[in-house]
Scaffold this active site. Structure first.
Site, PDB file in Angstrom:
ATOM      1  N   LYS A 286      35.533 -38.919  36.191  1.00 43.35           N
ATOM      2  CA  LYS A 286      34.070 -38.907  36.266  1.00 43.35           C
ATOM      3  C   LYS A 286      33.473 -38.512  34.910  1.00 43.35           C
ATOM      4  O   LYS A 286      32.481 -39.087  34.462  1.00 43.35           O
ATOM      5  CB  LYS A 286      33.608 -37.960  37.388  1.00 43.35           C
ATOM      6  CG  LYS A 286      33.881 -38.565  38.767  1.00 43.35           C
ATOM      7  CD  LYS A 286      33.759 -37.599  39.931  1.00 43.35           C
ATOM      8  CE  LYS A 286      34.260 -38.297  41.196  1.00 43.35           C
ATOM      9  NZ  LYS A 286      34.311 -37.420  42.374  1.00 43.35           N
TER      10      LYS A 286
ATOM     11  N   GLN B 268      33.277 -31.372  43.729  1.00 45.15           N
ATOM     12  CA  GLN B 268      34.464 -32.122  44.138  1.00 45.15           C
ATOM     13  C   GLN B 268      35.078 -31.505  45.403  1.00 45.15           C
ATOM     14  O   GLN B 268      35.331 -30.307  45.454  1.00 45.15           O
ATOM     15  CB  GLN B 268      35.478 -32.098  42.973  1.00 45.15           C
ATOM     16  CG  GLN B 268      36.693 -32.965  43.190  1.00 45.15           C
ATOM     17  CD  GLN B 268      36.354 -34.457  43.219  1.00 45.15           C
ATOM     18  OE1 GLN B 268      35.587 -34.955  42.413  1.00 45.15           O
ATOM     19  NE2 GLN B 268      36.926 -35.168  44.183  1.00 45.15           N
TER      20      GLN B 268
ATOM     21  N   ASP C 243      26.254 -37.800  45.293  1.00 43.98           N
ATOM     22  CA  ASP C 243      27.387 -38.194  46.140  1.00 43.98           C
ATOM     23  C   ASP C 243      26.906 -38.671  47.509  1.00 43.98           C
ATOM     24  O   ASP C 243      27.672 -39.280  48.255  1.00 43.98           O
ATOM     25  CB  ASP C 243      28.336 -37.001  46.339  1.00 43.98           C
ATOM     26  CG  ASP C 243      29.656 -37.167  45.610  1.00 43.98           C
ATOM     27  OD1 ASP C 243      29.982 -38.312  45.246  1.00 43.98           O
ATOM     28  OD2 ASP C 243      30.359 -36.157  45.416  1.00 43.98           O
TER      29      ASP C 243
END
Ligand code: NDP
Length: 280
Positions: A48, A92, A115
Site C-alpha cells: 500500500k 490493517q 477501506d
C-alpha cells in the site's frame, strides 16, 4: 482460457490516478496503521505504501506493537481524523484479539474510511449508493469490466460471506444484474451449486477449496483467496492447474485480485481527497 492479468489492469488504474494527481497538483494523504507483526499484514502494508508513492500520494505509516491498547489505537485514529493532510485512514486487519475491530473501524471518520468497512459504508453498498467502493469486490468488478465479461443475467456464485469480501461482492454482482448465490461453510451441495455458476468467486481462505469438479465448463473463475502454503509461497483457493482447463477466464494468485484491491484503495483515497477539499 484467458488468464486475467490483475497486475496490468491495476497498473492501468494506478496510472490514471497518478496522472490526475500530477496534472492537477493534488496531494491525497493516506495513513496506514499496523498493529503487531503479522508477516502477511506487513506485506500488504508495504504494498500500500508503494502504491501511494507510485500515485504521488502523501502517506504515513504507524506501526504499533501487538501490546498496544485499544484506547491508544483509537486515540491515534482520532488524531488522524483531525489531520488535514490525511484524507484516508486504514487500519490493517486482523487486529490482536484484545482489540475490538468493530470499535476501531467505527472510530475512523466516515469521510476518511477508504477501506469502506464501517457499518454505514457496508449499508450504502447494499443500497447501491456509495462513495467508497469496497476495495476487493470493486477490484473484481473492474476486472470483469476490463475483460468485457458479461455479468447481466448470469449465474454468479460466491463462496464466502465475510463483511469485507463475500457480502459486498454479492451486492456488486447483484447491482450488475447477476443472479447471485452466496455459499459458506454450512452450505449443503456446495459442489452442485458451484457447478451452476457462470461466474464463480471464491473467498474462502483455504488452499484447494475449489476443485475442477466444482466448476462448469466455460465458467469465469475469480480467486480472491490468499493463502500461504507449506512451500512458503502464496496460493489461492482454487486448484489452478486443473481448473484452468475448464474455465473460460481465470485469475492467478498472486497477480489476480490482490493488485486490484490496492488500486481501488488508491481510487478511494483520491475520492476522499476531492471530497474533503470540495473538488468536483
Ligand atoms: P473470512 O475467513 O472472513 O471468510 C471466509 C468465508 O469462507 C466464510 O464465510 C466461511 O464460511 C467460508 N468458508 C470457510 N470454509 C468453507 C468451506 N469449506 N466451504 C464453503 N465456505 C467456507 O475470510 P475473508 O473473506 O476475509 O477472506 C477470504 C480470503 O480472501 C482469504 O484468503 C483472504 O486472505 C483473502 N483476501 C484477499 C484479498 C485480496 O486482495 N485478494 C482481500 C481480502 C481477503 P462461514 O461464514 O460459515 O464461516
Amino acid at each position: 482460457m484467458v488468464l486475467i492479468d490483475g497486475k496490468t489492469v491495476a497498473q492501468a488504474l494506478k496510472d490514471r490516478i497518478a496522472s490526475e494527481v500530477r496534472e492537477r497538483g493534488y496531494t491525497p494523504g493516506l495513513a496506514v496503521i499496523i498493529v503487531g507483526d503479522d508477516p502477511a499484514s506487513r506485506v500488504y502494508v508495504n504494498n500500500k505504501k508503494k502504491a501511494c508513492a507510485y500515485c504521488g500520494f502523501y502517506s504515513e505509516e504507524y506501526a504499533l506493537p501487538a501490546s498496544a491498547s485499544q484506547q491508544e489505537l483509537i486515540a491515534l485514529i482520532e488524531k488522524l481524523n483531525a489531520d488535514e493532510r490525511i484524507d484516508g485512514i486504514l487500519c490493517q486487519l486482523p487486529l490482536p484479539a484484545h482489540i475490538d475491530e468493530k470499535a476501531v473501524i467505527e472510530a475512523i471518520a466516515p469521510a476518511k474510511d477508504v477501506d469502506a468497512f464501517s457499518e454505514a459504508d457496508v449499508g450504502k453498498v447494499m443500497i447501491g449508493n456509495y462513495t467508497f467502493s469496497p476495495c476487493t469486490p470493486a477490484g473484481v468488478m473492474e476486472l470483469l469490466r476490463y475483460y468485457d465479461i458479461d455479468v447481466s443475467g448470469k449465474s454468479a456464485v460466491i463462496i464466502g460471506r465475510s463483511n469485507i469480501v463475500g457480502k459486498p461482492m454479492a451486492m456488486l454482482l447483484l447491482h450488475a444484474d447477476a443472479t447471485v448465490t452466496v455459499c459458506h461453510s454450512k452450505t449443503e451441495n456446495l459442489r452442485e451449486i458451484c457447478r451452476s455458476a457462470d461466474i464463480l468467486v471464491s473467498a474462502v481462505g483455504k488452499i484447494g477449496a475449489v476443485t475442477a469438479d466444482m466448476v462448469k465448463e466455460g465458467a469465469v473463475v475469480i480467486d480472491v483467496g490468499i493463502n500461504r502454503g507449506s512451500d512458503g509461497k502464496l496460493h489461492g483457493d482454487v486448484d489452478f492447474e486443473a481448473v484452468k482447463e475448464k474455465a473460460s477466464y481465470i485469475t492467478p494468485v498472486p497477480g489476480g485480485v490482490g493488485p486490484m484491491t490496492i488500486a481501488v484503495l488508491m481510487q478511494n483515497t483520491l475520492k476522499a481527497y476531492k471530497s474533503n477539499k470540495n473538488i468536483n
